[in-house]
Scaffold this active site. Structure first.
Site, PDB file in Angstrom:
ATOM      1  N   GLY A 215     -15.717  -0.370  -3.198  1.00 48.14           N
ATOM      2  CA  GLY A 215     -14.811   0.778  -3.201  1.00 48.14           C
ATOM      3  C   GLY A 215     -15.547   2.107  -3.322  1.00 48.14           C
ATOM      4  O   GLY A 215     -14.964   3.109  -3.755  1.00 48.14           O
TER       5      GLY A 215
ATOM      6  N   TYR B 220       0.836  -1.198   0.000  1.00 46.31           N
ATOM      7  CA  TYR B 220       0.000   0.000   0.000  1.00 46.31           C
ATOM      8  C   TYR B 220       0.876   1.256   0.000  1.00 46.31           C
ATOM      9  O   TYR B 220       1.625   1.505   0.941  1.00 46.31           O
ATOM     10  CB  TYR B 220      -0.973   0.016   1.203  1.00 46.31           C
ATOM     11  CG  TYR B 220      -2.028  -1.075   1.150  1.00 46.31           C
ATOM     12  CD1 TYR B 220      -2.252  -1.832   0.007  1.00 46.31           C
ATOM     13  CD2 TYR B 220      -2.828  -1.344   2.255  1.00 46.31           C
ATOM     14  CE1 TYR B 220      -3.215  -2.830  -0.041  1.00 46.31           C
ATOM     15  CE2 TYR B 220      -3.806  -2.338   2.214  1.00 46.31           C
ATOM     16  CZ  TYR B 220      -3.981  -3.074   1.061  1.00 46.31           C
ATOM     17  OH  TYR B 220      -4.947  -4.065   1.026  1.00 46.31           O
TER      18      TYR B 220
HETATM   19  N1  NAP Z   1      -6.611  -8.093   0.007  1.00 45.43           N
HETATM   20  C1  NAP Z   1      -6.745  -7.296  -1.046  1.00 45.43           C
HETATM   21  O1  NAP Z   1      -6.322  -7.598  -2.171  1.00 45.43           O
HETATM   22  C2  NAP Z   1      -7.415  -5.969  -0.846  1.00 45.43           C
HETATM   23  C3  NAP Z   1      -7.768  -5.189  -1.958  1.00 45.43           C
HETATM   24  C4  NAP Z   1      -8.397  -3.965  -1.726  1.00 45.43           C
HETATM   25  C5  NAP Z   1      -8.656  -3.549  -0.423  1.00 45.43           C
HETATM   26  N2  NAP Z   1      -8.278  -4.318   0.631  1.00 45.43           N
HETATM   27  C6  NAP Z   1      -8.532  -3.889   2.040  1.00 45.43           C
HETATM   28  O2  NAP Z   1      -9.931  -3.676   2.188  1.00 45.43           O
HETATM   29  C7  NAP Z   1     -10.142  -2.364   2.693  1.00 45.43           C
HETATM   30  C8  NAP Z   1     -11.482  -1.872   2.220  1.00 45.43           C
HETATM   31  O3  NAP Z   1     -11.500  -1.759   0.792  1.00 45.43           O
HETATM   32  P1  NAP Z   1     -12.173  -0.463   0.156  1.00 45.43           P
HETATM   33  O4  NAP Z   1     -11.462   0.741   0.639  1.00 45.43           O
HETATM   34  O5  NAP Z   1     -12.272  -0.662  -1.293  1.00 45.43           O
HETATM   35  O6  NAP Z   1     -13.621  -0.588   0.880  1.00 45.43           O
HETATM   36  P2  NAP Z   1     -15.017   0.101   0.687  1.00 45.43           P
HETATM   37  O7  NAP Z   1     -15.501   0.349   2.075  1.00 45.43           O
HETATM   38  O8  NAP Z   1     -15.845  -0.743  -0.236  1.00 45.43           O
HETATM   39  O9  NAP Z   1     -14.745   1.472  -0.069  1.00 45.43           O
HETATM   40  C9  NAP Z   1     -14.246   2.598   0.600  1.00 45.43           C
HETATM   41  C10 NAP Z   1     -14.427   3.801  -0.302  1.00 45.43           C
HETATM   42  O10 NAP Z   1     -15.818   4.038  -0.445  1.00 45.43           O
HETATM   43  C11 NAP Z   1     -16.109   5.377  -0.073  1.00 45.43           C
HETATM   44  N3  NAP Z   1     -17.418   5.382   0.616  1.00 45.43           N
HETATM   45  C12 NAP Z   1     -17.765   4.721   1.722  1.00 45.43           C
HETATM   46  N4  NAP Z   1     -19.044   4.974   2.058  1.00 45.43           N
HETATM   47  C13 NAP Z   1     -19.510   5.802   1.128  1.00 45.43           C
HETATM   48  C14 NAP Z   1     -20.767   6.423   0.918  1.00 45.43           C
HETATM   49  N5  NAP Z   1     -21.800   6.227   1.763  1.00 45.43           N
HETATM   50  N6  NAP Z   1     -20.901   7.214  -0.160  1.00 45.43           N
HETATM   51  C15 NAP Z   1     -19.881   7.416  -1.013  1.00 45.43           C
HETATM   52  N7  NAP Z   1     -18.631   6.860  -0.853  1.00 45.43           N
HETATM   53  C16 NAP Z   1     -18.462   6.062   0.210  1.00 45.43           C
HETATM   54  C17 NAP Z   1     -14.999   5.781   0.864  1.00 45.43           C
HETATM   55  O11 NAP Z   1     -14.842   7.190   0.828  1.00 45.43           O
HETATM   56  P3  NAP Z   1     -14.678   8.028   2.213  1.00 45.43           P
HETATM   57  O12 NAP Z   1     -13.309   7.748   2.708  1.00 45.43           O
HETATM   58  O13 NAP Z   1     -14.854   9.442   1.754  1.00 45.43           O
HETATM   59  O14 NAP Z   1     -15.753   7.586   3.154  1.00 45.43           O
HETATM   60  C18 NAP Z   1     -13.814   5.055   0.276  1.00 45.43           C
HETATM   61  O15 NAP Z   1     -13.230   5.800  -0.798  1.00 45.43           O
HETATM   62  C19 NAP Z   1      -8.922  -1.566   2.213  1.00 45.43           C
HETATM   63  O16 NAP Z   1      -8.680  -0.418   2.994  1.00 45.43           O
HETATM   64  C20 NAP Z   1      -7.830  -2.589   2.397  1.00 45.43           C
HETATM   65  O17 NAP Z   1      -7.406  -2.606   3.737  1.00 45.43           O
HETATM   66  C21 NAP Z   1      -7.678  -5.528   0.440  1.00 45.43           C
END
Ligand code: NAP
Length: 297
Positions: free
Chosen positions: A212, A53
């Site tokens: 995401g 990351y």
């Molecule tokens: N193992 C892997 O290969 C892998 C891959 C990807 C991710 N991950 C892990 O999984 C975690 C979560 O993934 P993710 O960040 O994609 O999760 P997510 O919770 O699906 O997406 C988060 C994004 O959505 C936005 N968001 C959340 N609620 C919202 C709403 N009500 N309206 C509009 N936008 C909203 C957030 O913006 P705001 O910040 O403005 O709320 C943020 O940019 C990552 O941080 C990482 O630790 C692992």
């Protein structure tokens, strides 16, 4: 919040805070320590990161916050990942997988240094490596555990074949598979991975549960169809759509943990609140089939 037991030594919070996007949050170390303390107040004690990351910067920022407020580290469980390497080859960055014994060991030591900690609670092989030697990777994870540098080991994004192969090679060391799942992502239903985890009673950690953030904003037809259904069900419960998505993930018998990737503590609070929402079994299928990608025959 109910903690999920991964082993005698490892309990994780059902909702996990993800730090993949941390480098875009413009947080100082003080801001980050304050954010982490607010997560802990919500009982979200498990923090997810990876060496890859922001090229290690996310782990470093977390390590600086742990040094700034030394009370945080012992209240949380750190999940980190290895296995993706970026090397400068002939002046250009080239990204590839490296799950060899030497690299996994070196990578773990580098993560520990960046995170300013003596141990990682849960250490994952980040992605499926097509050139993996299951026995060599297993030996690295087993040795890291013996040395006390990691408490438990797992994988991420593995299909059932690779999951079973590494698990067999390591005498069943794996305690999780961190996988993508959302109302628009069904890869691991299609591969049978969810069935394997359900049968083995291994808890997956779900990444990008809200696709995401794209579930709220995408113009793609399947996203819009899924969101309309989620909104309709949310209105039945007088809840926010995102809460219904978390409740949908939690309804499945595989007993998953969900990783929230938001920088917004109120949004994390909604994920925690969603643990109390019980959707109907029929509603699970309404969401499962809403995007049109999965068909009920
Ligand atoms: N193992 C892997 O290969 C892998 C891959 C990807 C991710 N991950 C892990 O999984 C975690 C979560 O993934 P993710 O960040 O994609 O999760 P997510 O919770 O699906 O997406 C988060 C994004 O959505 C936005 N968001 C959340 N609620 C919202 C709403 N009500 N309206 C509009 N936008 C909203 C957030 O913006 P705001 O910040 O403005 O709320 C943020 O940019 C990552 O941080 C990482 O630790 C692992």
């Amino acid at each position: 919040m109910k903690k999920i037991k991964f082993s005698e030594e490892l309990l994780l919070s059902s909702i996990v805070q993800g730090f993949w996007r941390l480098d875009s949050w413009n947080f100082s170390k003080e801001d980050l320590a304050s954010f982490m303390n607010k997560c802990i107040e919500l009982d979200v004690t498990t923090f997810d990161t990876a060496e890859i990351y922001a090229g290690g910067a996310c782990e470093s920022m977390m390590g600086e916050a742990f040094s700034f407020d030394k009370s945080i580290r012992n209240k949380v469980e750190i999940v980190s990942k290895t296995g993706i390497s970026i090397q400068n080859i002939n002046g250009k960055n080239f990204t590839y997988y490296d799950t060899t014994y030497k690299r996994v060991k070196e990578s773990c030591h580098a993560s520990l240094k960046r995170l300013n900690t003596d141990y990682i609670d849960l250490y994952l092989i980040h992605r499926e490596d097509p050139c993996i030697d299951f026995y060599e990777t297993a030996r690295a994870l087993i040795d890291l555990k013996k040395e006390g540098l990691i408490i438990e080991a797992g994988v991420s994004n593995f299909d059932p074949y690779k999951f079973n192969a590494l698990n067999n090679a390591s005498e069943n060391i794996l305690v999780t598979n961190q996988i993508e799942l959302s109302p628009v992502c069904f890869e691991h239903f299609k591969s049978g991975m969810i069935d394997v985890l359900t049968e083995k009673k291994i808890h997956p950690m779900i990444w990008s549960p809200l696709a995401g953030g794209n579930i709220f904003t995408s113009d793609e037809e399947r996203y819009k169809k899924a969101f309309d259904k989620i909104k309709e069900i949310a209105d039945r419960y007088n809840e926010k759509p995102e809460a219904i998505i978390y409740a949908w993930i939690m309804h499945h018998p595989v007993a998953a943990l969900a990783i929230s990737g938001s920088s917004n503590i109120e949004r994390l609070g909604i994920a925690v609140h969603a643990l109390d929402i019980k959707i109907k079994h029929s509603e699970w299928y309404e969401i499962y089939s809403a995007s049109g990608e999965m068909v009920i025959r």
